[in-house]
Write a protein that holds these residues in place. Structure first.
Motif, mmCIF file in Angstrom:
data_model
loop_
_atom_site.group_PDB
_atom_site.id
_atom_site.type_symbol
_atom_site.label_atom_id
_atom_site.label_comp_id
_atom_site.label_asym_id
_atom_site.label_seq_id
_atom_site.Cartn_x
_atom_site.Cartn_y
_atom_site.Cartn_z
ATOM 1 N N ASN A 66 0.816 -1.214 0.000
ATOM 2 C CA ASN A 66 0.000 0.000 0.000
ATOM 3 C C ASN A 66 0.851 1.266 0.000
ATOM 4 N N ALA A 67 2.118 1.135 -0.387
ATOM 5 C CA ALA A 67 3.038 2.280 -0.376
ATOM 6 C C ALA A 67 2.566 3.400 -1.303
ATOM 7 N N HIS A 68 1.784 3.061 -2.319
ATOM 8 C CA HIS A 68 1.272 4.089 -3.231
ATOM 9 C C HIS A 68 0.341 5.074 -2.515
ATOM 10 N N LEU A 69 -0.121 4.713 -1.311
ATOM 11 C CA LEU A 69 -1.002 5.581 -0.533
ATOM 12 C C LEU A 69 -0.225 6.516 0.399
ATOM 13 N N ARG A 70 1.095 6.396 0.400
ATOM 14 C CA ARG A 70 1.932 7.216 1.298
ATOM 15 C C ARG A 70 1.708 8.692 1.000
ATOM 16 N N GLY A 71 1.394 9.433 2.049
ATOM 17 C CA GLY A 71 1.154 10.870 1.914
ATOM 18 C C GLY A 71 -0.267 11.226 1.522
ATOM 19 N N VAL A 72 -1.110 10.217 1.285
ATOM 20 C CA VAL A 72 -2.513 10.476 0.942
ATOM 21 C C VAL A 72 -3.284 10.688 2.248
ATOM 22 N N PRO A 73 -3.884 11.867 2.419
ATOM 23 C CA PRO A 73 -4.598 12.128 3.675
ATOM 24 C C PRO A 73 -5.962 11.444 3.722
ATOM 25 N N ILE A 74 -6.294 10.944 4.895
ATOM 26 C CA ILE A 74 -7.613 10.376 5.155
ATOM 27 C C ILE A 74 -7.959 10.740 6.594
ATOM 28 N N TRP A 75 -9.201 11.122 6.841
ATOM 29 C CA TRP A 75 -9.534 11.462 8.218
ATOM 30 C C TRP A 75 -9.913 10.199 8.971
ATOM 31 N N ILE A 76 -9.767 10.257 10.276
ATOM 32 C CA ILE A 76 -9.882 9.069 11.126
ATOM 33 C C ILE A 76 -11.234 8.384 10.984
ATOM 34 N N GLY A 77 -12.331 9.133 10.975
ATOM 35 C CA GLY A 77 -13.670 8.528 10.842
ATOM 36 C C GLY A 77 -13.822 7.780 9.519
ATOM 37 N N GLU A 78 -13.319 8.380 8.443
ATOM 38 C CA GLU A 78 -13.373 7.739 7.123
ATOM 39 C C GLU A 78 -12.514 6.477 7.111
ATOM 40 N N ALA A 79 -11.320 6.547 7.714
ATOM 41 C CA ALA A 79 -10.432 5.382 7.784
ATOM 42 C C ALA A 79 -11.077 4.261 8.589
ATOM 43 N N SER A 80 -11.759 4.622 9.661
ATOM 44 C CA SER A 80 -12.445 3.632 10.490
ATOM 45 C C SER A 80 -13.479 2.860 9.676
ATOM 46 N N ARG A 81 -14.286 3.582 8.910
ATOM 47 C CA ARG A 81 -15.305 2.931 8.068
ATOM 48 C C ARG A 81 -14.670 2.136 6.933
ATOM 49 N N LYS A 82 -13.693 2.729 6.245
ATOM 50 C CA LYS A 82 -13.082 2.097 5.076
ATOM 51 C C LYS A 82 -12.346 0.810 5.435
ATOM 52 N N TYR A 83 -11.635 0.812 6.577
ATOM 53 C CA TYR A 83 -10.800 -0.332 6.944
ATOM 54 C C TYR A 83 -11.403 -1.204 8.048
ATOM 55 N N GLY A 84 -12.582 -0.816 8.558
ATOM 56 C CA GLY A 84 -13.273 -1.643 9.545
ATOM 57 C C GLY A 84 -12.570 -1.737 10.893
ATOM 58 N N ILE A 85 -11.968 -0.620 11.320
ATOM 59 C CA ILE A 85 -11.238 -0.583 12.586
ATOM 60 C C ILE A 85 -11.867 0.508 13.454
ATOM 61 N N PRO A 86 -12.110 0.218 14.723
ATOM 62 C CA PRO A 86 -12.697 1.252 15.589
ATOM 63 C C PRO A 86 -11.844 2.525 15.596
ATOM 64 N N ASP A 87 -12.514 3.678 15.531
ATOM 65 C CA ASP A 87 -11.756 4.927 15.486
ATOM 66 C C ASP A 87 -10.925 5.136 16.749
ATOM 67 N N ARG A 88 -11.374 4.610 17.885
ATOM 68 C CA ARG A 88 -10.578 4.717 19.127
ATOM 69 C C ARG A 88 -9.237 3.988 18.960
ATOM 70 N N THR A 89 -9.245 2.851 18.271
ATOM 71 C CA THR A 89 -8.018 2.090 18.014
ATOM 72 C C THR A 89 -7.079 2.907 17.134
ATOM 73 N N ILE A 90 -7.626 3.526 16.102
ATOM 74 C CA ILE A 90 -6.810 4.358 15.201
ATOM 75 C C ILE A 90 -6.214 5.526 15.966
ATOM 76 N N ILE A 91 -7.005 6.163 16.810
ATOM 77 C CA ILE A 91 -6.512 7.288 17.612
ATOM 78 C C ILE A 91 -5.351 6.836 18.496
ATOM 79 N N ASN A 92 -5.477 5.654 19.100
ATOM 80 C CA ASN A 92 -4.383 5.126 19.930
ATOM 81 C C ASN A 92 -3.133 4.880 19.097
ATOM 82 N N TRP A 93 -3.286 4.358 17.885
ATOM 83 C CA TRP A 93 -2.137 4.124 17.009
ATOM 84 C C TRP A 93 -1.457 5.444 16.641
ATOM 85 N N VAL A 94 -2.267 6.485 16.410
ATOM 86 C CA VAL A 94 -1.706 7.808 16.106
ATOM 87 C C VAL A 94 -0.908 8.302 17.310
#
Length: 151
Positions: A66-94
């Motif tokens: 997925n390196a072609h996505l490097r630098g492509v912005p996505i907001w956390i809520g959209e990423a949560s829906r797109k990748y099926g991961i709870p937004d709280r988990t994404i926030i912790n990873w950030v």
């Protein structure tokens, strides 16, 4: 039955993993990589070498796909829906630095989609919740193996 370890000649290992032979010898001397001599030629454990050579998530196949996505912005809520991961988990990873922040769009934090895709890949491979997924460097966590304690 467990697979037998693979050993590579020192020069081939250095070429394959883009390392200097002196660096490999130093890793052997420090006990980080097992080595032996076969037919007068020094050989090293490929599994241990791979573990030493891969010190950045960007070097892993899970990231590279997925390196072609490097630098492509996505907001956390959209990423949560797109990748099926709870937004709280994404926030912790950030917060832990596994996912780069690229900026803000009004009240939405923008993050790097390549980092999200990589983390989602590891999350889905390991079935997520309740497990350590990443070490402190953002690499997939490897449980420490120790002696088995009889029950």
């Amino acid at each position: 039955m467990a697979a037998l370890p693979t050993f590579l000649p020192l020069s081939e290992a250095a070429r394959k993993y883009g390392l200097d032979e002196a660096r490999l010898r130093a890793l052997i001397e420090k006990g980080k990589i097992r080595a032996g001599v076969i037919a007068g030629e020094m050989v090293v454990s490929e599994d241990e070498l791979r573990d030493q050579a891969v010190t950045r998530k960007e070097d892993l196949p899970e990231y590279k796909k997925n390196a072609h996505l490097r630098g492509v912005p996505i907001w956390i809520g959209e990423a949560s829906r797109k990748y099926g991961i709870p937004d709280r988990t994404i926030i912790n990873w950030v917060k832990r630095g596994f996912i780069r922040t690229l900026g803000q769009d009004k009240n939405r934090k923008l993050v790097d989609e390549a980092d999200i895709a990589y983390c989602a890949e590891v999350y889905n491979q390991r079935k997520g919740q309740g497990k350590w997924l990443f070490d402190d460097n953002g690499l997939p966590y490897k449980p420490k193996t120790g002696p088995l304690i009889p029950s």
